[in-house]
Design a protein around this motif. Sequence first.
Motif, PDB file in Angstrom:
ATOM      1  N   ALA A   1     -23.496  -4.026   5.841  1.00 37.13           N
ATOM      2  CA  ALA A   1     -24.698  -3.495   6.497  1.00 37.13           C
ATOM      3  C   ALA A   1     -25.878  -4.456   6.367  1.00 37.13           C
ATOM      4  CB  ALA A   1     -25.065  -2.133   5.900  1.00 37.13           C
ATOM      5  N   LEU A   2     -25.901  -5.225   5.289  1.00 37.84           N
ATOM      6  CA  LEU A   2     -26.991  -6.169   5.060  1.00 37.84           C
ATOM      7  C   LEU A   2     -26.707  -7.555   5.643  1.00 37.84           C
ATOM      8  CD1 LEU A   2     -27.762  -5.072   1.392  1.00 37.84           C
ATOM      9  CD2 LEU A   2     -29.208  -4.676   3.412  1.00 37.84           C
ATOM     10  N   GLY A   3     -25.533  -7.707   6.282  1.00 33.63           N
ATOM     11  CA  GLY A   3     -25.199  -8.959   6.952  1.00 33.63           C
ATOM     12  C   GLY A   3     -24.597 -10.039   6.075  1.00 33.63           C
ATOM     13  N   PHE A   4     -24.110  -9.683   4.892  1.00 33.14           N
ATOM     14  CA  PHE A   4     -23.546 -10.683   3.991  1.00 33.14           C
ATOM     15  C   PHE A   4     -22.022 -10.701   4.006  1.00 33.14           C
ATOM     16  CE2 PHE A   4     -27.785 -10.055   2.335  1.00 33.14           C
ATOM     17  CZ  PHE A   4     -28.178 -11.347   1.994  1.00 33.14           C
ATOM     18  N   TYR A   5     -21.395  -9.672   4.572  1.00 38.10           N
ATOM     19  CA  TYR A   5     -19.940  -9.536   4.510  1.00 38.10           C
ATOM     20  C   TYR A   5     -19.414  -9.228   5.897  1.00 38.10           C
ATOM     21  CZ  TYR A   5     -15.404  -7.640   2.905  1.00 38.10           C
ATOM     22  OH  TYR A   5     -14.083  -7.385   2.703  1.00 38.10           O
ATOM     23  N   GLN A   6     -18.382  -9.951   6.310  1.00 38.74           N
ATOM     24  CA  GLN A   6     -17.831  -9.764   7.645  1.00 38.74           C
ATOM     25  C   GLN A   6     -16.530  -8.971   7.642  1.00 38.74           C
ATOM     26  OE1 GLN A   6     -19.971 -10.809   9.927  1.00 38.74           O
ATOM     27  NE2 GLN A   6     -21.138 -11.654   8.227  1.00 38.74           N
TER      28      GLN A   6
ATOM     29  N   LEU B   1     -20.987 -11.313  -2.181  1.00 40.72           N
ATOM     30  CA  LEU B   1     -21.847 -10.826  -3.258  1.00 40.72           C
ATOM     31  C   LEU B   1     -22.673 -11.972  -3.838  1.00 40.72           C
ATOM     32  CD1 LEU B   1     -22.734  -8.395  -4.903  1.00 40.72           C
ATOM     33  CD2 LEU B   1     -20.972  -8.981  -6.560  1.00 40.72           C
ATOM     34  N   GLU B   2     -22.064 -13.132  -4.008  1.00 42.10           N
ATOM     35  CA  GLU B   2     -22.813 -14.279  -4.520  1.00 42.10           C
ATOM     36  C   GLU B   2     -23.929 -14.686  -3.559  1.00 42.10           C
ATOM     37  OE1 GLU B   2     -19.917 -17.294  -5.458  1.00 42.10           O
ATOM     38  OE2 GLU B   2     -19.009 -16.043  -7.020  1.00 42.10           O
ATOM     39  N   ARG B   3     -23.639 -14.686  -2.248  1.00 42.91           N
ATOM     40  CA  ARG B   3     -24.686 -14.999  -1.254  1.00 42.91           C
ATOM     41  C   ARG B   3     -25.809 -13.971  -1.321  1.00 42.91           C
ATOM     42  NH1 ARG B   3     -20.203 -16.025   1.878  1.00 42.91           N
ATOM     43  NH2 ARG B   3     -20.406 -14.052   3.015  1.00 42.91           N
ATOM     44  N   PHE B   4     -25.440 -12.707  -1.431  1.00 41.36           N
ATOM     45  CA  PHE B   4     -26.441 -11.640  -1.534  1.00 41.36           C
ATOM     46  C   PHE B   4     -27.313 -11.861  -2.771  1.00 41.36           C
ATOM     47  CE2 PHE B   4     -27.685  -7.650  -3.548  1.00 41.36           C
ATOM     48  CZ  PHE B   4     -28.487  -7.106  -2.555  1.00 41.36           C
ATOM     49  N   GLN B   5     -26.688 -12.134  -3.910  1.00 45.48           N
ATOM     50  CA  GLN B   5     -27.460 -12.326  -5.140  1.00 45.48           C
ATOM     51  C   GLN B   5     -28.419 -13.500  -5.004  1.00 45.48           C
ATOM     52  OE1 GLN B   5     -23.964 -12.463  -7.711  1.00 45.48           O
ATOM     53  NE2 GLN B   5     -24.584 -10.549  -8.708  1.00 45.48           N
ATOM     54  N   ARG B   6     -27.938 -14.617  -4.466  1.00 48.23           N
ATOM     55  CA  ARG B   6     -28.831 -15.773  -4.264  1.00 48.23           C
ATOM     56  C   ARG B   6     -29.974 -15.402  -3.322  1.00 48.23           C
ATOM     57  NH1 ARG B   6     -24.069 -18.557  -4.623  1.00 48.23           N
ATOM     58  NH2 ARG B   6     -23.677 -18.591  -2.401  1.00 48.23           N
ATOM     59  N   GLY B   7     -29.652 -14.675  -2.262  1.00 47.39           N
ATOM     60  CA  GLY B   7     -30.664 -14.283  -1.282  1.00 47.39           C
ATOM     61  C   GLY B   7     -31.721 -13.345  -1.834  1.00 47.39           C
ATOM     62  N   ARG B   8     -31.390 -12.635  -2.882  1.00 44.66           N
ATOM     63  CA  ARG B   8     -32.332 -11.693  -3.502  1.00 44.66           C
ATOM     64  C   ARG B   8     -32.973 -12.251  -4.766  1.00 44.66           C
ATOM     65  NH1 ARG B   8     -31.416  -9.656   0.794  1.00 44.66           N
ATOM     66  NH2 ARG B   8     -31.295  -7.448   1.274  1.00 44.66           N
ATOM     67  N   GLY B   9     -32.688 -13.527  -5.057  1.00 44.81           N
ATOM     68  CA  GLY B   9     -33.283 -14.147  -6.239  1.00 44.81           C
ATOM     69  C   GLY B   9     -32.645 -13.687  -7.535  1.00 44.81           C
ATOM     70  N   LEU B  10     -31.435 -13.147  -7.455  1.00 41.61           N
ATOM     71  CA  LEU B  10     -30.714 -12.724  -8.646  1.00 41.61           C
ATOM     72  C   LEU B  10     -29.781 -13.848  -9.080  1.00 41.61           C
ATOM     73  CD1 LEU B  10     -29.714  -9.178  -7.343  1.00 41.61           C
ATOM     74  CD2 LEU B  10     -31.512  -9.702  -9.006  1.00 41.61           C
ATOM     75  N   GLU B  11     -29.369 -13.834 -10.329  1.00 42.79           N
ATOM     76  CA  GLU B  11     -28.395 -14.811 -10.795  1.00 42.79           C
ATOM     77  C   GLU B  11     -27.099 -14.576 -10.036  1.00 42.79           C
ATOM     78  OE1 GLU B  11     -26.262 -16.402 -14.880  1.00 42.79           O
ATOM     79  OE2 GLU B  11     -27.593 -14.677 -14.974  1.00 42.79           O
TER      80      GLU B  11
END
Length: 179
Positions: A124-129, A144-154
């Motif tokens: 839904a957030l556009g990170f997973y196809q 999940l790794e792309r999402f974390q980087r995109g949100r400033g998380l480790e």
Amino acid sequence: MRGRVMLGLVLTLAAAPALAQAPAPLAFVQPLSPAATQAVQERLREAGVYMRAPDGVWGPESQAALDRFQQARGLAATGSLNLATAQALGIALPQVLSVPEQAAGPAAGLSPRAVRNVQQRLRALGFYQGGADGVWGAGTQAALERFQRGRGLEATGQINPMTAQALGLNPGNLDAPLR
């Protein structure tokens, strides 16, 4: 599997005194197994600050008991089980630092329903196809790794309370129906 908030042990190592400008202390966080969590709850109960039966599930009552224990003992009220708190509770480090039995990979301990919830939110957030099939694979991991980087998380590729919350999931119950 019941939803739970993970309790972790935080170890802080002081920097060498020879350094002119002291950097921030090094911190290490390790999630505790249900057995180690239960041991902490038992000690908190013995100290008179935890009134429930130890069950190995870290929830609000457990957290409040830890906070009360730290305050009553004059410890830094960190809200975390740190070395000083573990020592004050009389808990040996090997008892709580054992590798959790579920520590086999990034999705260890997650039910297929929880994995589907993560996949649906990432999609839904556009990170997973991919499809929300409830199977943790390389595509879910990378998303999940792309999402974390995109949100400033480790970018650990692991579901932790901060990542779950950022995804809009209930950190205490990843199996909960999506809102």
